[in-house]
Scaffold this motif. Structure first.
Motif, mmCIF file in Angstrom:
data_model
loop_
_atom_site.group_PDB
_atom_site.id
_atom_site.type_symbol
_atom_site.label_atom_id
_atom_site.label_comp_id
_atom_site.label_asym_id
_atom_site.label_seq_id
_atom_site.Cartn_x
_atom_site.Cartn_y
_atom_site.Cartn_z
ATOM 1 N N MET A 1 0.842 -1.174 0.000
ATOM 2 C CA MET A 1 0.000 0.000 0.000
ATOM 3 C C MET A 1 0.895 1.248 0.000
ATOM 4 N N PRO A 2 0.681 2.188 -0.901
ATOM 5 C CA PRO A 2 1.521 3.393 -0.971
ATOM 6 C C PRO A 2 1.511 4.169 0.339
ATOM 7 N N GLY A 3 2.584 4.936 0.544
ATOM 8 C CA GLY A 3 2.701 5.746 1.746
ATOM 9 C C GLY A 3 2.082 7.119 1.562
ATOM 10 N N HIS A 4 1.608 7.670 2.665
ATOM 11 C CA HIS A 4 1.017 9.006 2.666
ATOM 12 C C HIS A 4 1.305 9.633 4.019
ATOM 13 N N THR A 5 1.838 10.845 4.009
ATOM 14 C CA THR A 5 2.075 11.568 5.254
ATOM 15 C C THR A 5 1.593 13.000 5.108
ATOM 16 N N GLU A 6 1.204 13.574 6.229
ATOM 17 C CA GLU A 6 0.858 14.996 6.294
ATOM 18 C C GLU A 6 1.450 15.543 7.571
ATOM 19 N N ASN A 7 2.256 16.588 7.430
ATOM 20 C CA ASN A 7 2.865 17.241 8.580
ATOM 21 C C ASN A 7 2.733 18.740 8.394
ATOM 22 N N GLN A 8 2.655 19.461 9.509
ATOM 23 C CA GLN A 8 2.507 20.901 9.415
ATOM 24 C C GLN A 8 3.154 21.589 10.599
ATOM 25 N N VAL A 9 3.435 22.876 10.406
ATOM 26 C CA VAL A 9 4.003 23.705 11.458
ATOM 27 C C VAL A 9 3.525 25.129 11.224
ATOM 28 N N ILE A 10 3.363 25.879 12.300
ATOM 29 C CA ILE A 10 3.072 27.302 12.167
ATOM 30 C C ILE A 10 4.379 28.050 12.377
ATOM 31 N N VAL A 11 4.732 28.859 11.378
ATOM 32 C CA VAL A 11 5.934 29.679 11.427
ATOM 33 C C VAL A 11 5.477 31.103 11.721
ATOM 34 N N HIS A 12 5.951 31.656 12.821
ATOM 35 C CA HIS A 12 5.571 33.019 13.211
ATOM 36 C C HIS A 12 6.472 34.003 12.478
ATOM 37 N N ALA A 13 6.108 34.220 11.218
ATOM 38 C CA ALA A 13 6.869 35.094 10.321
ATOM 39 C C ALA A 13 5.931 35.523 9.195
ATOM 40 N N THR A 33 18.452 20.642 8.196
ATOM 41 C CA THR A 33 19.639 20.106 8.865
ATOM 42 C C THR A 33 20.203 18.883 8.144
ATOM 43 N N GLU A 34 19.470 18.331 7.177
ATOM 44 C CA GLU A 34 19.880 17.074 6.547
ATOM 45 C C GLU A 34 20.606 17.241 5.220
ATOM 46 N N MET A 125 8.964 3.516 5.619
ATOM 47 C CA MET A 125 9.299 4.855 5.124
ATOM 48 C C MET A 125 8.319 5.883 5.661
ATOM 49 N N THR A 126 7.054 5.512 5.787
ATOM 50 C CA THR A 126 6.072 6.423 6.389
ATOM 51 C C THR A 126 6.513 6.801 7.797
ATOM 52 N N GLU A 127 6.941 5.824 8.572
ATOM 53 C CA GLU A 127 7.426 6.096 9.930
ATOM 54 C C GLU A 127 8.647 7.012 9.903
ATOM 55 N N ARG A 128 9.585 6.754 9.003
ATOM 56 C CA ARG A 128 10.789 7.588 8.901
ATOM 57 C C ARG A 128 10.433 9.029 8.548
ATOM 58 N N ILE A 129 9.556 9.188 7.569
ATOM 59 C CA ILE A 129 9.164 10.537 7.145
ATOM 60 C C ILE A 129 8.436 11.254 8.276
ATOM 61 N N ASN A 130 7.527 10.555 8.956
ATOM 62 C CA ASN A 130 6.791 11.191 10.051
ATOM 63 C C ASN A 130 7.683 11.518 11.244
ATOM 64 N N ASN A 132 11.104 12.340 10.783
ATOM 65 C CA ASN A 132 12.068 13.345 10.348
ATOM 66 C C ASN A 132 11.437 14.667 9.928
ATOM 67 N N THR A 133 10.262 14.636 9.322
ATOM 68 C CA THR A 133 9.662 15.870 8.813
ATOM 69 C C THR A 133 9.458 16.902 9.917
ATOM 70 N N PRO A 134 8.929 16.548 11.083
ATOM 71 C CA PRO A 134 8.807 17.571 12.129
ATOM 72 C C PRO A 134 10.158 18.170 12.541
ATOM 73 N N ILE A 135 11.205 17.371 12.526
ATOM 74 C CA ILE A 135 12.544 17.880 12.847
ATOM 75 C C ILE A 135 12.939 18.948 11.826
ATOM 76 N N GLN A 136 12.737 18.650 10.541
ATOM 77 C CA GLN A 136 13.106 19.602 9.486
ATOM 78 C C GLN A 136 12.210 20.840 9.519
ATOM 79 N N MET A 137 10.908 20.635 9.722
ATOM 80 C CA MET A 137 9.996 21.777 9.782
ATOM 81 C C MET A 137 10.349 22.704 10.947
ATOM 82 N N ASN A 138 10.708 22.125 12.079
ATOM 83 C CA ASN A 138 11.072 22.949 13.226
ATOM 84 C C ASN A 138 12.407 23.649 13.034
#
Length: 164
Positions: A1-13, A33-34, A125-130, A132-138
């Motif tokens: 089954m294909p992977g799907h992720t959704e991540n978000q962050v609010i940037v105060h800018a 950072t990667e 890969m879904t687990e890896r993306i979920n 790492n993505t918050p780390i990069q977004m932050n």
């Protein structure tokens, strides 16, 4: 089954700062950072083709690939895809930006499938993306919020962080 992720962050800018900086692919090593290197191969204004190179992983391997981004500034959306797919059958990412009180809600939606001989399956890969993505977004959030704080406050020459 294909992977799907959704991540978000609010940037105060401000929106323009968030949009401009996150779409300056050549400068991504200063936001993410990667990535050790981001090389723009072609830029037509609303479409950018580029090569990303990561820092070496735990085994000393350096991963690199070519991707393409299509920008829609009027709707504040970006659609990206890997051109050199590596272990992925496909990888598509949609970035959306929405103004919210005090900043910008930045969302990344990723749809992908791993090749049968990839070192990990879709679920892993879904687990890896979920993870790492918050780390990069932050990381992006920290950089852009610091830059926003250094901007002059509206109607003054004083940085926003020093305004009364």
């Amino acid at each position: 089954m294909p992977g799907h992720t959704e991540n978000q962050v609010i940037v105060h800018a401000p929106m323009d700062l968030v949009w401009d900086r996150t779409n300056d692919v050549a400068d991504w090593p200063n936001l993410f950072t990667e990535y050790s290197k981001a090389e723009v191969l072609e830029d037509t204004g609303d479409r950018v083709r580029f090569r990303l190179t990561m820092f070496p992983d735990e085994q000393g391997r350096v991963w690199s690939w070519v991707s393409e981004r299509e920008l829609d500034p009027a709707n504040r959306t970006v659609v990206a895809r890997r051109v050199e797919t590596g272990p992925f059958e496909y990888m598509r990412i949609r970035w959306t930006y929405h103004e919210v009180e005090g900043g910008v809600l930045m969302r990344w939606t990723q749809d992908f499938a791993m090749k049968p001989d990839a070192p990990v399956d879709d679920a892993a890969m879904t687990e890896r993306i979920n993870a790492n993505t918050p780390i990069q977004m932050n990381a992006i959030k920290r950089v852009l919020e610091a830059e926003a704080a250094a901007l002059p406050a509206p109607g003054s020459g004083t940085p926003a962080s020093e305004a009364p």
